[in-house]
Scaffold this motif. Sequence first.
Motif, short mmCIF file in Angstrom:
data_model
loop_
_atom_site.label_atom_id
_atom_site.label_comp_id
_atom_site.label_asym_id
_atom_site.label_seq_id
_atom_site.Cartn_x
_atom_site.Cartn_y
_atom_site.Cartn_z
N VAL A 196 0.58 -1.21 0.09
CA VAL A 196 0.06 -0.81 0.08
C VAL A 196 0.98 1.46 -0.06
O VAL A 196 1.69 1.33 0.11
N GLY A 197 0.13 2.03 -0.65
CA GLY A 197 0.66 4.13 -0.14
C GLY A 197 1.24 4.80 -1.70
O GLY A 197 2.46 4.80 -1.35
N ILE B 93 2.94 10.95 -5.34
CA ILE B 93 3.09 11.04 -3.88
C ILE B 93 3.10 9.21 -3.02
O ILE B 93 2.52 8.82 -2.58
N GLY B 94 4.76 9.02 -3.03
CA GLY B 94 4.03 7.46 -1.90
C GLY B 94 4.07 8.15 -0.18
O GLY B 94 4.72 9.74 -0.21
N THR B 95 3.46 7.47 0.59
CA THR B 95 2.93 7.35 2.00
C THR B 95 3.84 6.38 2.40
O THR B 95 3.09 6.88 4.02
N ALA C 161 10.28 1.17 -3.32
CA ALA C 161 10.76 2.25 -3.20
C ALA C 161 9.67 3.28 -4.04
O ALA C 161 10.18 4.82 -3.32
N GLU C 162 8.97 3.32 -4.73
CA GLU C 162 8.07 4.38 -5.56
C GLU C 162 7.28 4.63 -4.09
O GLU C 162 7.03 5.81 -4.24
N LYS C 163 7.08 4.08 -3.53
CA LYS C 163 6.01 4.14 -2.14
C LYS C 163 6.86 5.31 -0.72
O LYS C 163 5.92 4.78 -0.17
N MET C 164 7.67 5.40 -1.20
CA MET C 164 8.95 5.72 -0.36
C MET C 164 8.96 7.35 -0.37
O MET C 164 10.09 8.19 -0.09
#
Length: 686
Positions: free
Chosen positions: A488-489, A564-566, A588-591
Amino acid sequence: MDLDEEKIYQERYDLCMERIAQIASEETVAAPFVDYFQKMASFIMQMKELFEKIRSREPEGYSCEQWEELNHSLYEDILPENYADSYGNPDYAVRKLGEIHGRILSFLYTELRGMIAFAFEGRMWDMVIICEVFIEIYNCFEEEELPAYKKIQQVIYWFISDYSDLTVTRRIQESIDPELDFAVQLIMNEDLSDLRYLYKFGEYITDNERKTAAYLNSLDQETIDLMASTYTEGYRIGFEKAKIDLSAKETVNIRYNLGFERMIRAAIQNFEKMGLRPVIYRAAVNSINKRQHLRIGYYGAIPNKQFDYDHRADQAIYLDKPFVERKLGVLRTAYEKFKDLANRHAGPACVEIFGEQPFIPENKAAAYHMSEKQEKLTVFYSNESSQITNRYIKGDERSFTIIAFPIPEIGEQFEEIFREIIKVNTLDYLLYERIQQTIIEALDQGSYVHILGKGENHTDLNVQLHELQDPAIQTNFENCVADVNIPVGEVFTSPQLAGTSGVLQVKEVYLGELQFVDLSITFEDGMITDYTCGNFENEEDNKRYILENVLYHRETLPMGEFAIGTNTTAYAVARKYKIADKLPILIAEKMGPHFAVGDTCYSWSEDITVHNPDGREVIAKDNEVSILRKEDIGKAYMGCHTDITIPYDELQLIEVVKPDGTKTEIIRDGKFVLKGTEELNQALDE
């Protein structure tokens, strides 16, 4: 294959092997080439022995040590410690065999290595055709004068072209036909507690695969079921959210790395409950079906990434317009032949791995490189083939999912990290759904978003948003919880290109199994206008590295996604274990914020209505390039989508700029500052 065909191939096989056995010891070619042909002939004899042992089931009685010895013998010549003196190394081949012949004979070496897979799968006809071309080329070197490059090139050209109706057709079939079940049979029927099963795939096996399988064997069934159900439910939910009827589909393509069989077995059982049969095919082993150095399908360890990289452009030997037209014709015919299977195929479900040491390749002059004309042909083929595929496996009728796990190479804390990643993959999506909706409400008030890096990160970029006609029922950003992209995120959109300008930079990022250092990309009205990195001393090498592995030989690409990763929990895990440089883009794309170059997130399915959990419709699915599908579909899609993430600690600011010029900050100095998002900082503060 019917009995008559099998008899013909057996006769051809026997004749080939009889002749090649002689080549292994004779010296009828010029001195520099004797060693090459004898070694290649000896390798083929090794493959003959392997093929016949597998067919007789002799290795079933092997001990683990015997299997390991056999496996090592198949791959030892290209392992890094031996590669300097391997004919698979273009530098060595050119040094030993000369500029004229060394490079193309190194290609032949690489094609011959595909026989390992053919022997394990019992594919006699594949072995026959490559052996016949080996003999034909050997005969050329037996003549009084050394053959010209063109003569050998033509032998290769017509071999690849003439047999494309077999090799390409087989590749299409194995991607959608559940009856080609070599891997499925191993996964479902072998004793997975006996690690000898790993060697039966015919892939290179290292401690990563052995220790991964052993660790999964140590987990209780509840944990295995949790891993598998997170993966398969993500796939099912992807269809549900897109309002695609999954019951009309019959097959799912599972892609994974060896070692995860216990999880994959549970996943297959879950998919079967959904009415889906598994299609699991090996990563391509012959050049006509490869895409540069990338491996698509299942595979074990990569024996030598430099070897794969050295041969990424081997198609330069035979790539011309007539060949491309023939291959496209074969592709059309193959899909038409298997159109019922294609129509019932649901798409890929991928399990990725991470933890390997980052790989920075060496650029070798001796390796093949595409000419400018060939680069354009590659783009042309990519565009045309994707259109053909989409006619039979329709983009608006399929979905996908991706999940990732670490491998033991990540370090001594592997098991601890693995458990943490299971938690990351199963976070409370309702919490993220609520917080992400808060972010979306702020973003939807803006005309563009400003992203600013800090310190050595010189990102300064404006991303233009689509105009909402009715914000009460419309939104620009999709609220992404754990479905197709696990974990998720993130909230993401397809930005408007006009007005999207500036510089995107990241200190270090891992894209397509390659490490990029100080990657910098400049956009003007959403299109890439310049790029560089710090991987090589020579600026020309830096630009070519990006051209080949990010732009895929195109002059430019659009920004297809802004997100925007959460997932600050994933970021905290990465920081705690110092593994940020080893995480796959999926995590990494969620960070942090990320930007994709290439197709939009909605390519081939733009007309499917997508709603967020709050009921609002996502309207930002097209951009000025993808919308060309309504006029000329060949100009709309690029067949690539590469995500590039700025980590939180390289981020000074993300702010939404409203039409009246007022601004709302979402992130400042690496922390979420928008009211209602404060919970995301807890993981960062721990």
